[in-house]
Write a protein that holds these residues in place. Structure first.
Motif, PDB file in Angstrom:
ATOM      1  N   LEU A 163      11.200   4.924  14.837  1.00 46.49           N
ATOM      2  CA  LEU A 163      10.941   6.353  14.772  1.00 46.49           C
ATOM      3  C   LEU A 163      10.080   6.653  13.403  1.00 46.49           C
ATOM      4  CD1 LEU A 163      14.335   7.925  15.785  1.00 46.49           C
ATOM      5  CD2 LEU A 163      12.162   7.387  17.255  1.00 46.49           C
ATOM      6  N   ASN A 164      10.579   6.135  12.087  1.00 46.53           N
ATOM      7  CA  ASN A 164       9.860   6.379  11.268  1.00 46.53           C
ATOM      8  C   ASN A 164       8.530   5.744  11.206  1.00 46.53           C
ATOM      9  OD1 ASN A 164      11.832   7.704  10.029  1.00 46.53           O
ATOM     10  ND2 ASN A 164      12.596   5.690   8.892  1.00 46.53           N
ATOM     11  N   LYS A 165       8.209   4.687  11.956  1.00 44.45           N
ATOM     12  CA  LYS A 165       6.629   4.264  12.241  1.00 44.45           C
ATOM     13  C   LYS A 165       5.827   5.318  12.875  1.00 44.45           C
ATOM     14  CE  LYS A 165       7.995  -0.521  12.043  1.00 44.45           C
ATOM     15  NZ  LYS A 165       7.847  -1.989  12.869  1.00 44.45           N
ATOM     16  N   LEU A 166       6.398   5.935  13.946  1.00 46.79           N
ATOM     17  CA  LEU A 166       6.152   6.877  14.666  1.00 46.79           C
ATOM     18  C   LEU A 166       5.706   8.714  13.610  1.00 46.79           C
ATOM     19  CD1 LEU A 166       7.525   6.625  18.181  1.00 46.79           C
ATOM     20  CD2 LEU A 166       5.187   5.937  17.372  1.00 46.79           C
ATOM     21  N   TYR A 167       6.688   8.642  13.091  1.00 46.68           N
ATOM     22  CA  TYR A 167       6.816  10.117  12.439  1.00 46.68           C
ATOM     23  C   TYR A 167       7.758   9.941  11.273  1.00 46.68           C
ATOM     24  CZ  TYR A 167       7.910  15.041  11.534  1.00 46.68           C
ATOM     25  OH  TYR A 167       8.065  16.059  10.977  1.00 46.68           O
ATOM     26  N   ALA A 178       3.492  12.120   8.096  1.00 45.21           N
ATOM     27  CA  ALA A 178       2.634  10.985   8.480  1.00 45.21           C
ATOM     28  C   ALA A 178       3.329  10.098   9.604  1.00 45.21           C
ATOM     29  CB  ALA A 178       2.697  10.075   7.093  1.00 45.21           C
ATOM     30  N   GLY A 179       2.550   9.100   9.775  1.00 43.82           N
ATOM     31  CA  GLY A 179       2.997   8.240  10.973  1.00 43.82           C
ATOM     32  C   GLY A 179       1.840   8.122  12.007  1.00 43.82           C
ATOM     33  N   LEU A 180       2.404   7.006  12.732  1.00 39.09           N
ATOM     34  CA  LEU A 180       1.203   6.674  14.109  1.00 39.09           C
ATOM     35  C   LEU A 180       0.855   7.822  15.057  1.00 39.09           C
ATOM     36  CD1 LEU A 180       2.535   3.124  14.924  1.00 39.09           C
ATOM     37  CD2 LEU A 180       0.547   3.406  13.824  1.00 39.09           C
ATOM     38  N   VAL A 198       1.809  15.612  20.559  1.00 36.71           N
ATOM     39  CA  VAL A 198       2.250  15.329  18.899  1.00 36.71           C
ATOM     40  C   VAL A 198       3.428  15.970  18.636  1.00 36.71           C
ATOM     41  CG1 VAL A 198       1.923  15.125  16.776  1.00 36.71           C
ATOM     42  CG2 VAL A 198       0.203  13.921  18.335  1.00 36.71           C
ATOM     43  N   GLN A 199       3.445  17.495  18.980  1.00 32.03           N
ATOM     44  CA  GLN A 199       4.281  18.253  18.697  1.00 32.03           C
ATOM     45  C   GLN A 199       5.550  17.901  19.597  1.00 32.03           C
ATOM     46  OE1 GLN A 199       4.573  19.951  15.933  1.00 32.03           O
ATOM     47  NE2 GLN A 199       2.417  19.039  15.744  1.00 32.03           N
ATOM     48  N   GLU A 200       5.296  17.717  20.957  1.00 25.15           N
ATOM     49  CA  GLU A 200       6.397  17.262  21.692  1.00 25.15           C
ATOM     50  C   GLU A 200       7.185  15.952  21.355  1.00 25.15           C
ATOM     51  OE1 GLU A 200       5.198  16.625  25.975  1.00 25.15           O
ATOM     52  OE2 GLU A 200       3.989  18.687  25.988  1.00 25.15           O
ATOM     53  N   ALA A 201       6.344  15.108  20.951  1.00 22.27           N
ATOM     54  CA  ALA A 201       6.952  13.972  20.293  1.00 22.27           C
ATOM     55  C   ALA A 201       7.918  14.186  19.165  1.00 22.27           C
ATOM     56  CB  ALA A 201       5.787  12.972  20.340  1.00 22.27           C
ATOM     57  N   VAL A 202       7.247  14.935  18.222  1.00 21.02           N
ATOM     58  CA  VAL A 202       8.140  15.206  17.113  1.00 21.02           C
ATOM     59  C   VAL A 202       9.145  15.973  17.387  1.00 21.02           C
ATOM     60  CG1 VAL A 202       7.877  16.574  14.790  1.00 21.02           C
ATOM     61  CG2 VAL A 202       5.709  15.196  15.609  1.00 21.02           C
ATOM     62  N   ALA A 203       9.313  16.691  18.344  1.00 24.71           N
ATOM     63  CA  ALA A 203      10.530  17.440  18.558  1.00 24.71           C
ATOM     64  C   ALA A 203      11.394  16.543  19.201  1.00 24.71           C
ATOM     65  CB  ALA A 203      10.328  18.698  19.611  1.00 24.71           C
ATOM     66  N   ALA A 204      11.052  15.601  19.866  1.00 24.07           N
ATOM     67  CA  ALA A 204      11.718  14.704  20.742  1.00 24.07           C
ATOM     68  C   ALA A 204      12.496  13.808  19.470  1.00 24.07           C
ATOM     69  CB  ALA A 204      11.269  13.588  21.662  1.00 24.07           C
ATOM     70  N   ILE A 205      11.681  13.282  18.747  1.00 22.05           N
ATOM     71  CA  ILE A 205      12.102  12.629  17.572  1.00 22.05           C
ATOM     72  C   ILE A 205      13.343  13.357  16.748  1.00 22.05           C
ATOM     73  CG2 ILE A 205      11.627  11.405  15.172  1.00 22.05           C
ATOM     74  CD1 ILE A 205       9.052  10.699  16.560  1.00 22.05           C
ATOM     75  N   GLN A 206      12.978  14.450  16.640  1.00 23.10           N
ATOM     76  CA  GLN A 206      14.331  15.023  15.597  1.00 23.10           C
ATOM     77  C   GLN A 206      15.359  15.270  16.407  1.00 23.10           C
ATOM     78  OE1 GLN A 206      11.765  18.757  15.062  1.00 23.10           O
ATOM     79  NE2 GLN A 206      11.070  17.750  13.219  1.00 23.10           N
ATOM     80  N   LEU A 207      15.139  15.428  17.835  1.00 20.55           N
ATOM     81  CA  LEU A 207      16.336  15.504  18.641  1.00 20.55           C
ATOM     82  C   LEU A 207      17.204  14.024  18.961  1.00 20.55           C
ATOM     83  CD1 LEU A 207      18.174  17.249  20.415  1.00 20.55           C
ATOM     84  CD2 LEU A 207      16.839  17.172  22.281  1.00 20.55           C
ATOM     85  N   ALA A 212       0.607  -1.287   0.038  1.00 18.17           N
ATOM     86  CA  ALA A 212      -0.056   0.053  -0.097  1.00 18.17           C
ATOM     87  C   ALA A 212       0.788   1.235  -0.067  1.00 18.17           C
ATOM     88  CB  ALA A 212      -0.999   0.046   1.190  1.00 18.17           C
ATOM     89  N   GLU A 213       2.032   1.121   0.306  1.00 15.10           N
ATOM     90  CA  GLU A 213       3.180   2.177   0.375  1.00 15.10           C
ATOM     91  C   GLU A 213       3.292   2.897  -1.131  1.00 15.10           C
ATOM     92  OE1 GLU A 213       4.408   3.761   2.581  1.00 15.10           O
ATOM     93  OE2 GLU A 213       4.134   2.757   4.487  1.00 15.10           O
ATOM     94  N   ALA A 214       3.060   4.062  -1.222  1.00 18.18           N
ATOM     95  CA  ALA A 214       2.822   4.593  -2.613  1.00 18.18           C
ATOM     96  C   ALA A 214       4.352   4.979  -3.248  1.00 18.18           C
ATOM     97  CB  ALA A 214       2.163   6.070  -2.695  1.00 18.18           C
ATOM     98  N   ASP A 215       5.330   5.203  -2.479  1.00 18.74           N
ATOM     99  CA  ASP A 215       6.522   5.811  -2.821  1.00 18.74           C
ATOM    100  C   ASP A 215       7.644   4.573  -2.943  1.00 18.74           C
ATOM    101  OD1 ASP A 215       6.601   5.450  -0.184  1.00 18.74           O
ATOM    102  OD2 ASP A 215       7.874   7.421   0.071  1.00 18.74           O
ATOM    103  N   LEU A 216       7.352   3.415  -2.891  1.00 21.24           N
ATOM    104  CA  LEU A 216       8.184   2.382  -3.118  1.00 21.24           C
ATOM    105  C   LEU A 216       9.071   2.316  -4.363  1.00 21.24           C
ATOM    106  CD1 LEU A 216       6.464  -0.642  -1.337  1.00 21.24           C
ATOM    107  CD2 LEU A 216       8.518   0.427  -0.637  1.00 21.24           C
ATOM    108  N   PHE A 217      10.249   1.842  -4.425  1.00 20.81           N
ATOM    109  CA  PHE A 217      10.848   1.718  -5.775  1.00 20.81           C
ATOM    110  C   PHE A 217       9.903   0.588  -6.718  1.00 20.81           C
ATOM    111  CE2 PHE A 217      14.216   4.412  -4.538  1.00 20.81           C
ATOM    112  CZ  PHE A 217      14.685   4.236  -3.580  1.00 20.81           C
TER     113      PHE A 217
END
Length: 726
Positions: A293-297, A304-306, A320-329, A157-162
């Motif tokens: 991490l990629n599954k979450l965001y 996108a992501g869970l 969500v924004q706290e989690a996104v900031a933590a993922i980036q860090l 179902a992923e749209a951007d697979l090779f």
């Protein structure tokens, strides 16, 4: 009847001796009669009438009787059985009879999937025919060998697979509609590891009965089949996965990874220490974190992501924004930790954390701790997000998957934290290894490995399981002159912790005529392996030896770098003479061995796993060339730590670990040559330490009696030519 068994009347079947519950104050048990069971494989018995070309083998009968006794008396049976003894029948027959008559499941665990397949597809049907008993057997592999229909659906179902990846996934999808097992071994092609890892089954990503594909699940189907089986065929890794779960609290009366069992056979038992070391080790790398991490965001065309699946149903959407900031860090912290780790291991491929390296390790340890702390922050934010979801919505798949991801992230973070506590965790070895990236460059993998697996194996395997049969062609070091000593294996496996009266050890010789059919050569004029000129000499000598046997050779190395250089040299010369040069890694192991078997004018250069598990009977393999005695590389971090531990306790790391381990591995390599009674050939050793050093006698004494030629290169090549042509 086995010594020590209660004397009782014989039951209706000739194979059993029945005892009542009153006599032994336990449940009603039917014991095996060793003599009657061994009659199955004796001259004039059923096997001779059923199987063409059958011959009675005295060693097989001895082994079978030993195993019957071990079943009857709840023993730990440790039996070395030389090649050709026929050990699979010797343990399968008692296991089947015991399991069926006493309604107790028996598990057979092997070191390789290849042997699993052989037991299930060839030996089990033969035993069923021999006994005339209708029993159920099941083959179980690690779940990573099975297709997950949900993950396949999600990947498609992923749209951007090779495009190339899409095509392979679609082929797998078509195969999934018609296959029964879902096992990768039943695929008609070999998908890349990256594709298979996208769609295979994962234990902590399984949604169980919440999964929309649960009714068709291949893993569940395999487990259902196993639950009804009397005999389970598994491998050591799966066995330790089961043992680990039982040790965590499920016990032996319930289903864990495997259904409950009381009788266990460990074939290829020489490898259980290595299997336990591998299984009980923990490792983390950038990919451990990034995958979760990629599954979450993730950001592709848009975010996108869970996390965004949960945001719409949570009253704490701001998390969500706290989690996104933590993922980036976390991504930044990962880079920092990798940079510091690269400086730590510098030019070497692996490095251990210890007193000698602690000072320069401080930077990467502090970076690892910062990463772990940031992962904790992320998990806290996501848990707050989940806490804001109503009880009715908690059953949603996205919530379940997110909780699994958090557990994975926390486990990975714990390994990073443990690195900072290495001085207090002396029961573990902490080390780093440099791995190559496909597009160039390197990345570090962090490992936490048990220093000693013996107590773990004993407490979770030998102690709770009533009967454990351990067998292999190589369990002793030193041979008959050393009393066929099992002491090294007993120590490494943990069996030495058992009461002496529960241990039962015996050696059964191979029936093969090594004196007539095998020539052992040692090149007496080779330089010692520590000399700079050794590599050049061995490359020339390999070409001469392969030429002498007209190909038909397996060359076993202890170093991949040495292998590559020698193989490149051989490829400049031998193909011009009609000898194909094959190299480990050039193709899938199975296909490579098939090519080697089918081309009698070929030579295979190999290392590592090819020292064992290679079965090429007949003319295709007439010459095994062992480049060096297989001592462990001293710089191997876990081996290094174990040596230091032994020396610190007043023992000898060389004589108590390095030497016996090398002897057993040497015997495995030697054993690649003679696989059938009609096989004939030469084993040539290019390491003259075998005859120049006092400890060489231990290697030589561990081998069966055979012809020997310890001479100069010219004479050895002539001897090989005469012997293999004859």
């Amino acid at each position: 009847m086995a010594e020590g068994c209660p004397k009782t009347e014989v039951s209706g079947s000739p194979f059993f001796i029945r005892t009542s519950a009153m006599e032994v104050e336990t449940e009603d048990i039917t014991y095996l009669d060793p003599l009657e069971v061994s009659a199955l494989l004796s001259s004039g018995g059923p096997a001779e009438k059923i199987f063409p070309g059958f011959e009675e083998r005295a060693g097989q009968l001895d082994l079978l009787q030993y195993i019957c006794t071990a079943f009857n008396e709840d023993k730990i049976g440790v039996f070395e059985a030389g090649t050709g003894v026929g050990k699979s029948f010797a343990y399968l027959i008692p296991a089947v009879l015991w399991a069926v008559q006493n309604k107790e499941r028996a598990v057979i665990s092997t070191g390789t999937i290849n042997l699993q397949q052989q037991l299930f597809e060839k030996d089990i049907p033969a035993v069923r025919r021999l006994l005339g008993i209708d029993f159920k057997a099941a083959l179980m592999k690690g779940r990573q060998n099975y297709l997950c229909l949900r993950r396949l659906h999600d990947s498609l179902a992923e749209a951007d697979l090779f495009d190339e990846e899409k095509e392979v996934l679609q082929e797998i999808s078509e195969w999934a509609k018609i296959c029964d097992t879902g096992s990768i071994s039943d695929l008609s092609f070999m998908p890349s590891s990256s594709v298979w890892q996208r769609v295979n089954s994962e234990s902590d990503a399984c949604l169980a009965n919440r999964c929309p594909f649960f009714e068709r699940c291949f893993v569940m189907k395999m487990r259902k089949t196993a639950a009804d089986a009397s005999i389970l065929i598994v491998n050591h890794h799966l066995l330790f996965a089961d043992i680990s779960m039982r040790a965590s609290g499920s016990g032996f009366s319930e289903t864990a990874v495997l259904p409950p069992y009381k009788r266990l056979v460990l074939d290829e038992a020489h490898g259980i220490d290595a299997a336990a070391t591998s299984f009980f080790s923990s490792s983390v790398s950038r990919f451990t974190f990034i995958k979760q991490l990629n599954k979450l965001y993730r950001v592709r065309k848009s975010a996108a992501g869970l996390l965004y699946n949960l945001q719409g149903i949570s009253s704490c959407a701001d998390c969500v924004q706290e989690a996104v900031a933590a993922i980036q860090l976390i991504r930044v912290r990962l880079g920092d930790m990798e940079d510091a780790a690269s400086a730590f291991y510098a030019e070497v491929s692996s490095c251990r954390l210890c007193e000698a390296t602690a000072a320069r390790a401080s930077d990467f340890i502090s970076k690892a701790l910062l990463l772990a702390q940031e992962v904790d922050s992320l998990c806290a934010s996501v848990r707050n997000l989940i806490d804001g979801i109503s009880e009715e919505e908690q059953a949603q798949q996205a919530v379940w998957e997110t909780k699994l991801i958090l557990r994975r992230l926390e486990s990975a973070a714990l390994v990073c934290k443990n690195f900072s506590e290495w001085e207090e965790r002396r029961a573990s070895v902490f080390w780093l290894e440099k791995h190559s990236l496909e597009k160039g460059g390197f990345y570090p993998v962090f490992y936490e490995t048990p220093l000693d697996t013996a107590p773990l194996i004993y407490a979770n395997l030998f102690e709770p399981v009533p009967t454990v049969i351990c067998t292999s062609a190589t369990l002793t070091a030193g041979g008959k002159k050393s009393g066929n000593s099992f002491s090294f294996w007993l120590g490494r496996s943990g069996a030495r912790f058992a009461d002496a009266e529960r241990l039962m050890c015996a050696s059964v010789d191979s029936p093969f005529d090594y004196k007539r059919n095998l020539l052992l050569n040692v090149a007496a004029d080779m330089p010692l392996p520590n000399k700079e000129c050794f590599q050049q000499f061995l490359e020339d000598m390999i070409v001469r030896l392969v030429r002498a046997s007209s190909g038909r050779a397996l060359v076993l190395f202890t170093s991949y770098e040495s292998l590559q250089s020698a193989c490149a040299h051989a490829r400049r010369i031998l193909p011009k003479e009609g000898i194909a040069v094959l190299k480990q890694g050039d193709d899938d192991r199975f296909r490579l061995l098939e090519t080697f078997k089918n081309d009698t004018a070929s030579v295979l250069f190999a290392t590592d796993s090819y020292w064992e598990g290679v079965d090429v009977p007949g003319e295709s393999l007439s010459h095994v060339i062992i480049v060096k005695l297989p001592f462990k590389v001293p710089s191997d971090p876990v081996f290094q730590a174990r040596c230091e531990d032994l020396d610190s306790r007043g023992l000898s790391s060389f004589f108590d670990l390095s030497l016996p381990e090398a002897v057993i591995r040497f015997r495995q390599g030697f054993g690649r040559l003679i696989r059938h009674s009609s096989d004939r050939g030469a084993v040539s050793v290019l390491d003259k330490r075998l005859i120049a050093m006092p400890y060489g006698a231990l290697f030589l004494n561990s081998l069966p009696e055979c012809r020997r030629c310890f001479d100069c290169a010219d004479e050895i090549c002539s001897a090989v030519r005469r012997f293999t042509d004859g």
